[in-house]
Scaffold this motif. Sequence first.
Motif, PDB file in Angstrom:
ATOM      1  N   LEU A   4     -27.130 145.426   5.908  1.00 48.77           N
ATOM      2  CA  LEU A   4     -26.255 144.750   5.181  1.00 48.77           C
ATOM      3  C   LEU A   4     -26.550 144.943   3.328  1.00 48.77           C
ATOM      4  CD1 LEU A   4     -23.767 142.584   5.801  1.00 48.77           C
ATOM      5  CD2 LEU A   4     -25.602 140.869   5.080  1.00 48.77           C
ATOM      6  N   LEU A   5     -28.076 144.562   3.173  1.00 42.13           N
ATOM      7  CA  LEU A   5     -28.301 144.441   1.931  1.00 42.13           C
ATOM      8  C   LEU A   5     -28.239 145.829   1.156  1.00 42.13           C
ATOM      9  CD1 LEU A   5     -31.616 142.645   2.377  1.00 42.13           C
ATOM     10  CD2 LEU A   5     -29.496 141.857   1.390  1.00 42.13           C
ATOM     11  N   ARG A  48     -24.288 146.494   0.643  1.00 41.61           N
ATOM     12  CA  ARG A  48     -24.063 145.768  -0.400  1.00 41.61           C
ATOM     13  C   ARG A  48     -24.467 146.009  -1.942  1.00 41.61           C
ATOM     14  NH1 ARG A  48     -23.648 139.749   2.465  1.00 41.61           N
ATOM     15  NH2 ARG A  48     -21.785 140.239   3.687  1.00 41.61           N
ATOM     16  N   GLY A 102     -33.782 128.712   5.063  1.00 38.56           N
ATOM     17  CA  GLY A 102     -32.561 129.774   5.070  1.00 38.56           C
ATOM     18  C   GLY A 102     -31.889 129.628   3.663  1.00 38.56           C
ATOM     19  N   ILE A 148     -32.775 136.072  -2.366  1.00 38.51           N
ATOM     20  CA  ILE A 148     -32.359 137.362  -1.951  1.00 38.51           C
ATOM     21  C   ILE A 148     -31.086 137.592  -2.944  1.00 38.51           C
ATOM     22  CG2 ILE A 148     -30.934 136.744  -0.020  1.00 38.51           C
ATOM     23  CD1 ILE A 148     -33.335 139.885  -0.018  1.00 38.51           C
ATOM     24  N   LEU A 152     -24.007 134.932  -2.350  1.00 42.17           N
ATOM     25  CA  LEU A 152     -24.446 134.851  -1.082  1.00 42.17           C
ATOM     26  C   LEU A 152     -24.685 136.044  -0.332  1.00 42.17           C
ATOM     27  CD1 LEU A 152     -21.742 132.110   0.472  1.00 42.17           C
ATOM     28  CD2 LEU A 152     -24.391 131.821  -0.484  1.00 42.17           C
ATOM     29  N   ALA A 153     -25.213 137.181  -1.090  1.00 43.91           N
ATOM     30  CA  ALA A 153     -25.099 138.658  -0.935  1.00 43.91           C
ATOM     31  C   ALA A 153     -26.129 138.831   0.222  1.00 43.91           C
ATOM     32  CB  ALA A 153     -25.631 139.380  -2.119  1.00 43.91           C
ATOM     33  N   GLY A 154     -27.165 137.921   0.336  1.00 51.26           N
ATOM     34  CA  GLY A 154     -27.939 138.110   1.643  1.00 51.26           C
ATOM     35  C   GLY A 154     -27.634 137.493   2.943  1.00 51.26           C
ATOM     36  N   ASN A 155     -26.387 137.002   2.959  1.00 52.57           N
ATOM     37  CA  ASN A 155     -26.038 136.426   3.973  1.00 52.57           C
ATOM     38  C   ASN A 155     -24.952 137.089   5.038  1.00 52.57           C
ATOM     39  OD1 ASN A 155     -26.505 133.232   3.997  1.00 52.57           O
ATOM     40  ND2 ASN A 155     -26.476 133.989   2.023  1.00 52.57           N
ATOM     41  N   GLU A 156     -25.060 137.292   6.360  1.00 51.44           N
ATOM     42  CA  GLU A 156     -24.076 137.385   7.017  1.00 51.44           C
ATOM     43  C   GLU A 156     -23.135 136.267   6.837  1.00 51.44           C
ATOM     44  OE1 GLU A 156     -25.186 138.626  11.087  1.00 51.44           O
ATOM     45  OE2 GLU A 156     -27.151 139.306  10.220  1.00 51.44           O
ATOM     46  N   ILE A 157     -21.778 136.365   6.489  1.00 54.16           N
ATOM     47  CA  ILE A 157     -21.051 135.273   6.297  1.00 54.16           C
ATOM     48  C   ILE A 157     -20.469 135.193   7.621  1.00 54.16           C
ATOM     49  CG2 ILE A 157     -18.879 134.674   5.401  1.00 54.16           C
ATOM     50  CD1 ILE A 157     -21.346 135.126   3.413  1.00 54.16           C
ATOM     51  N   ALA A 171     -15.970 138.891   2.532  1.00 55.24           N
ATOM     52  CA  ALA A 171     -17.179 138.080   3.478  1.00 55.24           C
ATOM     53  C   ALA A 171     -17.441 139.326   4.604  1.00 55.24           C
ATOM     54  CB  ALA A 171     -16.451 136.912   4.172  1.00 55.24           C
ATOM     55  N   ASN A 176     -25.196 132.786   7.386  1.00 53.29           N
ATOM     56  CA  ASN A 176     -26.447 132.555   8.582  1.00 53.29           C
ATOM     57  C   ASN A 176     -27.557 132.245   7.868  1.00 53.29           C
ATOM     58  OD1 ASN A 176     -26.867 135.225   7.431  1.00 53.29           O
ATOM     59  ND2 ASN A 176     -27.702 136.175   9.325  1.00 53.29           N
ATOM     60  N   ALA A 177     -27.901 132.293   6.634  1.00 54.72           N
ATOM     61  CA  ALA A 177     -29.011 131.910   5.920  1.00 54.72           C
ATOM     62  C   ALA A 177     -28.895 130.522   5.170  1.00 54.72           C
ATOM     63  CB  ALA A 177     -29.491 132.773   4.977  1.00 54.72           C
TER      64      ALA A 177
END
Lengths: 428, 428
Positions: free
Chosen positions: A29-30, A33, A306, A313, B148-153, B215, B291-292
């Motif tokens: 994912l990172l 993005r 979290g 992050i 929120l770039a480090g999150n799985e939305i 998202a 998720n984070a």
Amino acid sequence: MGDTIRLGIAGLGTVGTGLIKIVRREAALLKARTGKDITISAVSARNRDKDRGVSLSGYDWEDDPVVLATRDDVDVFVELMGGSDGPAKAATEAALNAGKDVVTANKAMLAVHGQALAELAEAKGSVIRYEAAVAGGIPVIKSLIEGLAGNEITRVMGVMNGTCNYILTRMESAGLPYETVFEEANQLGYLEADPELDVGGIDAGHKLSLLAAAAFGTRVAFDAMELEGIGRLTIDDIRAAGDMGYRIKLLGVARMTGRGLEQRMSPCLVPATSPLGQLEGGTNMVVLEGNAVDQIVLRGPGAGEGPTASAVIADVCDIARGIRVPVFGQPAASLSEPVPALSQTPAAYYLRMTLVDKPGALAKVAAVLGESGISINRMRQYDHDGENAPVLIVTHRTARDALDTALAAIEGTGVVVTTPVAIRIEEV
Amino acid sequence: MGDTIRLGIAGLGTVGTGLIKIVRREAALLKARTGKDITISAVSARNRDKDRGVSLSGYDWEDDPVVLATRDDVDVFVELMGGSDGPAKAATEAALNAGKDVVTANKAMLAVHGQALAELAEAKGSVIRYEAAVAGGIPVIKSLIEGLAGNEITRVMGVMNGTCNYILTRMESAGLPYETVFEEANQLGYLEADPELDVGGIDAGHKLSLLAAAAFGTRVAFDAMELEGIGRLTIDDIRAAGDMGYRIKLLGVARMTGRGLEQRMSPCLVPATSPLGQLEGGTNMVVLEGNAVDQIVLRGPGAGEGPTASAVIADVCDIARGIRVPVFGQPAASLSEPVPALSQTPAAYYLRMTLVDKPGALAKVAAVLGESGISINRMRQYDHDGENAPVLIVTHRTARDALDTALAAIEGTGVVVTTPVAIRIEEV
């Protein structure tokens, strides 16, 4: 930096562990993005052998965070040790001097050394990002510096210490005194090693000082903040406030006035039905007001593995995406030295005092307030026992210095048993 | 771009006028924050002679926005005309083809042509920014894509049409029927030229489709959205919901499930005490869950000159600061084609139906629900008049298809006078 952003992480507590989990779990994912592989070269912490529930294999270990911060294979130094000075500051300076970017969750370090570190970063062409330092997972630094970049910020407010908010909401819901809930919070591990950082409002004050600098283009001025903790609040205050439609929050307010920069972190009454008033437990809330946008309210978890790692992050991703904004939103050299101003913006106040239970005592109080130009909005006298008569008063808007003069005069009348308590009612 | 960012602004309605005011008023601030002079080279609108309360002297006038968009002295084309096609799209494409960056408030255009425009922008090395297109002054696109770039939305929710929220809260507070308040809103100028864009949920649906793409890393799929407006809501529904502790909001919900992408913009019941439930009038609210980070709630003005222009100028400042992020957070070619899924995530439902006022009618309804595996949480029968008996039911969680089957079966029993109304109760 090439196609890889290599992290060196110093500090493997809750947040550092959470960061490692995200870097591992979300690698794809990172990459999608940011276009970069985000990897960890090396880590550092006080105790190498502690079980953190996450494997450190594949990462080099450094005992000395300064060595970690300057490794050739580290692009971004992630400082999660905490503390305003000591290893955190030494390693951050070392990283900046070596031309590395820095991501930190360290509000104390930036509140004390923010200006010097920002100047150093800019001299070296590096950035310092600190989304995790303020209000945990809420992207408030980004919202303020980038999202509201076209606004003259008029006021910043926030409930930014989850532990204090937990204590206050727990006192209210369980009807327990401060000392009992403080001890509970301590047992639950909610308090800092030095609890005064939490309950004295220092931690929240550090955060507010960073917001104020970014909001008003001023140098961080934590020393100039009016700071008051929650330790003197009683369950009676909480109940009485509730009776009158308010809740008590440890609220930070920063505003630029004609007299200078007001910064205050203190218990305040806010309407129970307002977003701030409804905040429960460890949730944080920040209110940003600007001349174009009016009011934005941001709410979310203020701490935890979290959420805080999410903010760290995000800063790393920003760096990976080439986002490079000055630490406080404009070049450090252009930040002005703020003129500290006491909070004289008029407000209504909640007053609690215990009067001798004699006829005419309340009339004397009312007379003194009236002579001081302070008008009474509401007054409530609770059951008295023949000796003492607890009284609550909500004033109309008044300047703080007029109120202090009046309270001193009230004490001088001899009708009060204890020093009156005054808590500001913040208009939100 | 050098030290100056030169704007070409097409569309001089409320937002365009607000933007010009900010560029003039905040020139020094914008320079301090971005390091660039932000200027306006030329403007375009349908009517040159209209008094907008702001001087246009000093800016060239172009009748044709396409010509404006491609002028040599324009670095950033600001598209504030609106409409999914026509001049807005033509000028945006022209700007991108000429290598300009684009800032737009046009949710309709991006909802319909977002993928093609994002691909074109990336092919030309340009960016498209659209903070003002979603939730007015709230920096929600930035919070989602960057913060929120480090999150799985996991879920995105929002109340993003101020007009609908105004109508619903006004119906409730004044006890007026939909038609009356609709007419009021029309008189006040709150409604789009085609009111169905507002009350049909289309405008809010456009916004949700953009949030969903950002998202979940999917192509914009507005066509696949389940869309339902507020036109069939009655004052009875609003009152009954209130009686049971809920408020009705036009709520957008997007979530990625194992079956595919759920996108729904429809009236929902939310707890009256929740942040969404307490939203009044034109204020917008967006809830982002990852998720984070767990849950972030953003609240602010969803429309208006200042707030929307605040979002537009923030995008301009981002460009001036060199912030260049893909339109939907990752390269357009990497966005996946979403599999649309009907909203089958189980939920509790509010049911309103009018039964014939005969013994056993209610028992029949309860029996059908029971046979369909739908259990009743609460039920309330209102005053009946000997002919009709209004009944409200709150179910426990059930899948929508089971509910639809049950409602059809209830109609088949002949005990209902009108088609039952079912409104989802969203867990927030």
